[in-house]
Design a protein around this motif. Structure first.
Motif, mmCIF file in Angstrom:
data_model
loop_
_atom_site.group_PDB
_atom_site.id
_atom_site.type_symbol
_atom_site.label_atom_id
_atom_site.label_comp_id
_atom_site.label_asym_id
_atom_site.label_seq_id
_atom_site.Cartn_x
_atom_site.Cartn_y
_atom_site.Cartn_z
ATOM 1 N N PRO A 182 -1.285 3.841 -3.644
ATOM 2 C CA PRO A 182 -1.949 3.100 -3.381
ATOM 3 C C PRO A 182 -3.087 3.351 -1.917
ATOM 4 C CG PRO A 182 -0.488 1.334 -3.836
ATOM 5 C CD PRO A 182 0.349 2.433 -3.312
ATOM 6 N N ARG A 183 -2.167 3.721 -0.992
ATOM 7 C CA ARG A 183 -2.889 4.887 0.718
ATOM 8 C C ARG A 183 -3.899 5.891 0.543
ATOM 9 N NH1 ARG A 183 -2.142 1.814 4.960
ATOM 10 N NH2 ARG A 183 -0.103 1.260 4.925
ATOM 11 N N GLU A 184 -2.532 6.276 -0.428
ATOM 12 C CA GLU A 184 -2.874 8.112 -0.638
ATOM 13 C C GLU A 184 -3.580 7.892 -1.436
ATOM 14 O OE1 GLU A 184 1.342 9.875 0.580
ATOM 15 O OE2 GLU A 184 0.838 8.792 -1.079
ATOM 16 N N THR A 185 -4.359 6.835 -2.812
ATOM 17 C CA THR A 185 -4.926 7.371 -3.990
ATOM 18 C C THR A 185 -6.632 7.117 -3.747
ATOM 19 O OG1 THR A 185 -2.927 6.548 -5.325
ATOM 20 C CG2 THR A 185 -5.113 6.706 -6.965
ATOM 21 N N PRO A 186 -7.165 7.312 -4.153
ATOM 22 C CA PRO A 186 -8.814 7.144 -4.450
ATOM 23 C C PRO A 186 -9.300 6.680 -5.730
ATOM 24 C CG PRO A 186 -8.830 9.542 -5.625
ATOM 25 C CD PRO A 186 -7.157 8.749 -5.069
ATOM 26 N N ALA A 187 -8.623 5.487 -5.447
ATOM 27 C CA ALA A 187 -9.267 3.883 -6.602
ATOM 28 C C ALA A 187 -8.786 2.817 -5.608
ATOM 29 C CB ALA A 187 -8.618 4.501 -7.306
ATOM 30 N N SER A 188 -8.618 1.660 -6.450
ATOM 31 C CA SER A 188 -8.033 0.484 -6.580
ATOM 32 C C SER A 188 -7.207 0.224 -6.852
ATOM 33 C CB SER A 188 -9.755 -0.264 -6.303
ATOM 34 O OG SER A 188 -9.340 -1.699 -6.280
ATOM 35 N N VAL A 189 -6.370 0.482 -6.553
ATOM 36 C CA VAL A 189 -5.074 0.153 -7.129
ATOM 37 C C VAL A 189 -4.146 -1.449 -6.530
ATOM 38 C CG1 VAL A 189 -2.352 1.284 -6.987
ATOM 39 C CG2 VAL A 189 -4.884 2.487 -7.128
ATOM 40 N N THR A 190 -3.482 -1.613 -7.405
ATOM 41 C CA THR A 190 -2.379 -3.159 -7.351
ATOM 42 C C THR A 190 -1.246 -2.768 -7.473
ATOM 43 O OG1 THR A 190 -4.477 -4.337 -7.423
ATOM 44 C CG2 THR A 190 -2.536 -5.621 -6.913
ATOM 45 N N VAL A 191 -0.233 -2.924 -6.593
ATOM 46 C CA VAL A 191 0.974 -2.862 -7.462
ATOM 47 C C VAL A 191 1.714 -4.529 -7.165
ATOM 48 C CG1 VAL A 191 4.033 -2.157 -6.925
ATOM 49 C CG2 VAL A 191 1.640 -0.818 -6.749
ATOM 50 N N VAL A 192 2.230 -4.996 -7.499
ATOM 51 C CA VAL A 192 3.119 -6.735 -7.975
ATOM 52 C C VAL A 192 4.122 -5.925 -7.951
ATOM 53 C CG1 VAL A 192 2.627 -8.928 -9.193
ATOM 54 C CG2 VAL A 192 0.510 -7.724 -8.779
ATOM 55 N N ASP A 193 4.708 -6.374 -7.516
ATOM 56 C CA ASP A 193 6.191 -6.178 -7.478
ATOM 57 C C ASP A 193 7.632 -7.182 -8.135
ATOM 58 O OD1 ASP A 193 6.694 -6.875 -5.014
ATOM 59 O OD2 ASP A 193 6.715 -5.438 -3.425
ATOM 60 N N LEU B 151 0.999 -1.431 -0.522
ATOM 61 C CA LEU B 151 0.145 0.070 -0.227
ATOM 62 C C LEU B 151 0.946 1.212 0.404
ATOM 63 C CD1 LEU B 151 -2.682 -1.031 2.351
ATOM 64 C CD2 LEU B 151 -2.917 -1.267 0.066
ATOM 65 N N ASP B 152 2.016 1.252 0.107
ATOM 66 C CA ASP B 152 2.592 2.484 0.384
ATOM 67 C C ASP B 152 3.935 2.738 -0.461
ATOM 68 O OD1 ASP B 152 1.714 3.277 2.361
ATOM 69 O OD2 ASP B 152 2.289 1.336 3.746
ATOM 70 N N THR B 153 4.287 1.799 -1.612
ATOM 71 C CA THR B 153 4.853 1.972 -2.736
ATOM 72 C C THR B 153 3.635 3.226 -3.806
ATOM 73 O OG1 THR B 153 5.818 0.015 -2.721
ATOM 74 C CG2 THR B 153 6.463 0.952 -4.857
ATOM 75 N N PRO B 154 5.011 4.183 -4.132
ATOM 76 C CA PRO B 154 4.431 4.755 -5.113
ATOM 77 C C PRO B 154 4.176 3.916 -6.587
ATOM 78 C CG PRO B 154 6.042 5.879 -3.787
ATOM 79 C CD PRO B 154 6.165 4.709 -3.191
ATOM 80 N N SER B 155 3.138 4.510 -6.949
ATOM 81 C CA SER B 155 2.769 4.225 -8.234
ATOM 82 C C SER B 155 2.369 4.532 -9.710
ATOM 83 C CB SER B 155 0.637 3.182 -8.076
ATOM 84 O OG SER B 155 0.676 3.022 -9.291
ATOM 85 N N ASP B 156 3.110 4.319 -10.620
ATOM 86 C CA ASP B 156 2.974 5.823 -11.718
ATOM 87 C C ASP B 156 2.139 5.596 -12.682
ATOM 88 O OD1 ASP B 156 5.552 6.227 -11.136
ATOM 89 O OD2 ASP B 156 6.546 4.983 -11.940
ATOM 90 N N THR B 157 1.275 4.356 -11.871
ATOM 91 C CA THR B 157 -0.312 4.082 -13.215
ATOM 92 C C THR B 157 -0.969 4.745 -12.668
ATOM 93 O OG1 THR B 157 0.709 1.543 -13.626
ATOM 94 C CG2 THR B 157 -1.454 1.838 -14.180
ATOM 95 N N ALA B 158 -1.485 4.950 -10.968
ATOM 96 C CA ALA B 158 -2.550 5.461 -10.196
ATOM 97 C C ALA B 158 -2.163 6.698 -10.320
ATOM 98 C CB ALA B 158 -2.778 4.717 -9.069
ATOM 99 N N SER B 159 -1.545 7.446 -10.435
ATOM 100 C CA SER B 159 -1.236 9.082 -10.065
ATOM 101 C C SER B 159 0.456 9.252 -11.169
ATOM 102 C CB SER B 159 -1.324 9.108 -9.109
ATOM 103 O OG SER B 159 -0.900 10.609 -8.383
ATOM 104 N N ARG B 160 0.605 10.305 -11.722
ATOM 105 C CA ARG B 160 1.616 11.208 -12.679
ATOM 106 C C ARG B 160 2.131 11.733 -10.904
ATOM 107 N NH1 ARG B 160 1.680 9.436 -17.417
ATOM 108 N NH2 ARG B 160 0.629 9.304 -18.662
ATOM 109 N N LEU B 161 1.291 12.150 -9.806
ATOM 110 C CA LEU B 161 1.991 12.754 -8.681
ATOM 111 C C LEU B 161 3.026 11.875 -7.419
ATOM 112 C CD1 LEU B 161 -0.892 14.732 -7.763
ATOM 113 C CD2 LEU B 161 0.325 15.529 -9.082
#
Length: 720
Positions: A68-79, A54-64
């Motif tokens: 995933p925790r900070e994004t108002p959407a369902s976000v999955t990161v498979v590292d 939940l705490d790794t920045p995601s380029d797919t969910a936001s360019r900011l």
């Protein structure tokens, strides 16, 4: 006759670009060497971490750079660590970690279902770039993949049209600022032989080069199929100081499949619960010399300038070039008495696609009064060209004994001749502007917004006979504006609630890069998508557990519906909806035990849709399961021995839009065991589909595309 690829001028340009990159790398290598310490990477087993990422920045969910925790959407990161723990062989197996996603790899129609919508309404991105073609998402060996990210629901405001059901982003490994060497040798059932190597080296002051190479060779569980695949990812990262960096990246993928498998015919009567004869489970009814070949090249130039702590810019120039060839007999049906199989669907086809584009991104971290306010903004321009060369004689090839038969060579078929004849050229020019913002309304309440405007110009050129329904040329333009409005409330330091409203736009009948004259002559709009979503994300059990939950409702309007009075023509009257719930849970009760799982429920249906003049209102789209459940368990018996178990259950799916035929739900189980021999060597063993469950990965009105039976493999991982 085996297909051969030839370099055309633009492909030569790609090769020259790669050569220039290699020359620059060599120039750096020839520079005076500076002694540096080597960072040693061992083959230590990835830690079995059950907590959700939940705490790794995601380029797919936001360019900011939001997590995933900070994004108002369902976000999955498979590292990368999770990919290795799960033992995912390729990108399609990685997708099983995304709640609710199902996928199949049939050669002519790579399929993904996400939140009740299929491939035409799900964006599959490559390093944040949309090639606007679902077949481009052929499974790639996971060795060259750094991570896969996904955002559920409409997300056109980030990457452009084609993302009503969601966006999935495959991110390739790039050079990093450390040195390491790694490799893997793998053997398995069906004559599987695979070798992989990865090297990351300093090649001069501030310069690091990386190469990741994978080659796989083997047969298949289906008779007569042979497959060879090679993936190469090369990159050079240069730090020029004063906040300026540049990465030159080249990627190559080659896949050659002899006599590819297209499916297994149903037993008659075809209706209700679908059945196959288990005696045909491993049979291949394709031509003796059937072919699927693809060759893909990527070239990216990524320049970044960090002006200061508040402002930074990134420029990404990219070129994509793909050539795909098909030579197959693709459709099979049992005769009424189930004593013979009728073979048809002859197709000699070539897809030739090139995408060139440039994207400029900026991020500014500032304040509005006393409140923090971060901005992302940019412009994206691309030209996407594709020419298709279909040759499909309408004929039944032959009727064969379903158990004992020999098929003919492709060019011995009647009315089939070597050579490719172009059908039409599709050119899609896209210019897009976007802006994204996150503002702290209160210390614990953030407003997240995004807006994207696109100008899309589609030009079709007829390369065959001109008719009233297929003119010599035709142009159409689209100007969609999509966005997101969301709130994130941090109820406690480890728990938040969110709500969002998002919009999307996608082509009414597939993708614009393959749109036909019938798709666009009478249709001057894109479909529109709307989603409302609420959810929660948080930690519990003193940090030993994480969970997310999301509830959503999506509607898609202006879906292309066949005109019953004019063959090959569509009009925009269709509407589809989906509402569902996604729940993900991650537990780490002890250092040795990790548990992770997700369950999704979706109710997808047509609100307005006609087929053959018959209303399909209330029917479920094909290949859309109502429920998907995944569960993974990892346990370390000792510091050097780990065991992994994965179970997956997929609900029943319909094979036709009228919902008169269905494939039942199924469950399969995978097992894995890893032994850490020493700091540099590890041995891994996997058994997939342990119970040898017979299931369909995809269904159509004529055939089931079956999933693999029980298979096993063993791999030796090395650090050197």
């Amino acid at each position: 006759m085996k297909t051969r690829f030839h370099l055309q001028p633009r492909r030569l340009a790609l090769a020259l670009g790669c050569a220039l990159g290699a020359w620059h790398l060599q120039a750096q290598a020839d520079a005076p060497a500076t002694t540096i310490p080597t960072v040693e990477i061992t083959a230590t087993a990835p830690r079995a971490n059950g907590l959700l990422n939940l705490d790794t920045p995601s380029d797919t969910a936001s360019r900011l750079g939001l997590s995933p925790r900070e994004t108002p959407a369902s976000v999955t990161v498979v590292d990368r660590a999770l990919i290795e723990v799960r033992g995912a062989q390729d990108t399609q197996e990685i997708l099983r970690a995304i709640p609710g996603v199902t996928a199949h790899d049939a050669p002519g129609s790579i399929g993904v279902s996400y939140r009740g919508f299929g491939s035409g309404s799900v964006s599959q991105l490559f390093n944040g770039i949309n090639v606007q073609y679902s077949i481009a998402a052929r499974p790639v060996d996971s060795w060259i993949v750094d991570r896969v990210e996904a955002i559920g629901g409409p997300s056109s405001f980030l990457f452009g049209s084609g993302a009503v059901g969601g966006s999935i982003n495959y991110v390739t490994k790039l050079a990093v600022e450390r040195e390491f060497s790694e490799g893997r040798l793998r053997l398995g059932t069906d004559a599987l032989k695979e070798a992989s190597v990865g090297l990351n080296r300093r090649v001069g002051d501030g310069h690091y080069a990386r190469i990741d190479l994978n080659h796989r060779d083997g047969d298949s569980w289906v008779d007569g199929v042979e497959r060879r695949a090679t993936q190469l990812a090369v990159s050079l990262r240069s730090d020029f100081g004063r906040g300026v960096t540049h990465t030159l990246a080249y990627e190559f993928q080659q896949e050659d499949v002899d006599r590819p498998y297209w499916g297994t015919p149903y037993l008659n009567p075809v209706g209700g619960k679908l059945r196959i004869d288990e005696g045909t489970r491993f049979k291949n009814f394709n031509a003796a010399d059937g072919v699927y070949d693809q060759r893909v090249q990527w070239l990216r130039s990524i320049g970044a300038w960090k002006v200061n702590d508040a402002l930074q810019f990134t420029n990404t120039f990219y070129v994509y070039d793909a050539l795909r060839d098909y030579r197959n007999v693709e459709t099979y049906r049992f005769n009424p008495s189930n004593t013979a199989v009728n073979r048809s669907g002859v197709l000699l086809q070539r897809h030739d696609q090139t995408l060139v584009g440039d994207r400029i991104d900026g991020v500014y971290r500032g304040r509005i009064g006393e409140r923090r306010s971060d901005w992302a903004f940019g412009v994206d321009f691309s030209i996407n060209r594709q020419t298709r060369y279909p040759n499909s004689p309408v004929t039944t090839v032959a009727t064969v004994d379903p158990y004992h038969f020999v098929t003919e060579h492709f060019f011995d078929l009647p009315n089939v001749r070597p050579g490719f004849r172009p059908d039409r050229d599709n050119e899609v020019k896209t210019t897009a502007l976007y802006v994204e913002n996150r503002t702290a309304l209160l210390p614990t309440l953030n407003l997240v917004t995004a807006l994207r405007h696109e100008r899309i110009a589609l030009d079709l050129v007829n390369r065959r006979e001109v008719t009233a329904t297929a003119p010599a040329k035709f142009s159409r333009s689209y100007n969609p504006t999509t966005g997101r409005l969301g709130l994130v409330w941090d109820v406690t330091p480890g728990m938040n609630l969110y709500a969002q409203y998002a919009t999307a736009a996608d082509p009414p009948s597939g993708v614009l890069s393959t749109a036909s004259f019938g798709d666009v002559l009478t249709n001057n709009e894109l479909t529109t998508g709307r989603q409302a979503e609420v959810g929660a994300k948080g930690d519990f059990w003193q940090g030993k557990g994480t969970a997310t939950v999301a509830a959503y409702h999506i509607t898609r309007k202006n879906i292309a519906t066949p005109d019953p009075e004019r063959g090959g023509v569509t009009f925009l009257v269709g509407e589809q909806s989906a509402q569902g719930v996604e729940l993900s849970l991650g537990l780490q009760p002890t250092k040795r035990l990790a548990l992770q799982g997700n369950v999704t429920w979706v109710d997808a249906e047509y609100e307005h849709y006609y087929q053959g003049g018959v209303s399909l209102a209330g029917k479920t789209p094909t290949n859309t399961p109502k429920t998907v459940t995944n569960l993974w368990l990892s346990y370390a018996f000792t510091p050097t021995v780990q065991a992994h178990v994965g179970a997956r259950r997929v609900g029943k799916v319909y094979a036709d839009a009228a919902n008169t035929m269905y494939w039942p739900s199924y469950t399969f189980v995978d097992l894995g065991l890893r032994w850490q021999i020493d700091r540099r060597l590890a041995l891994e063993a996997r058994v997939r589909n342990l119970t040898d469950r017979l299931y369909a990965a995809n269904v159509s009105s004529a055939m089931a595309y079956l999933g693999a039976p029980r298979t096993a493999d063993v791999a030796l991982r090395m650090a050197f």
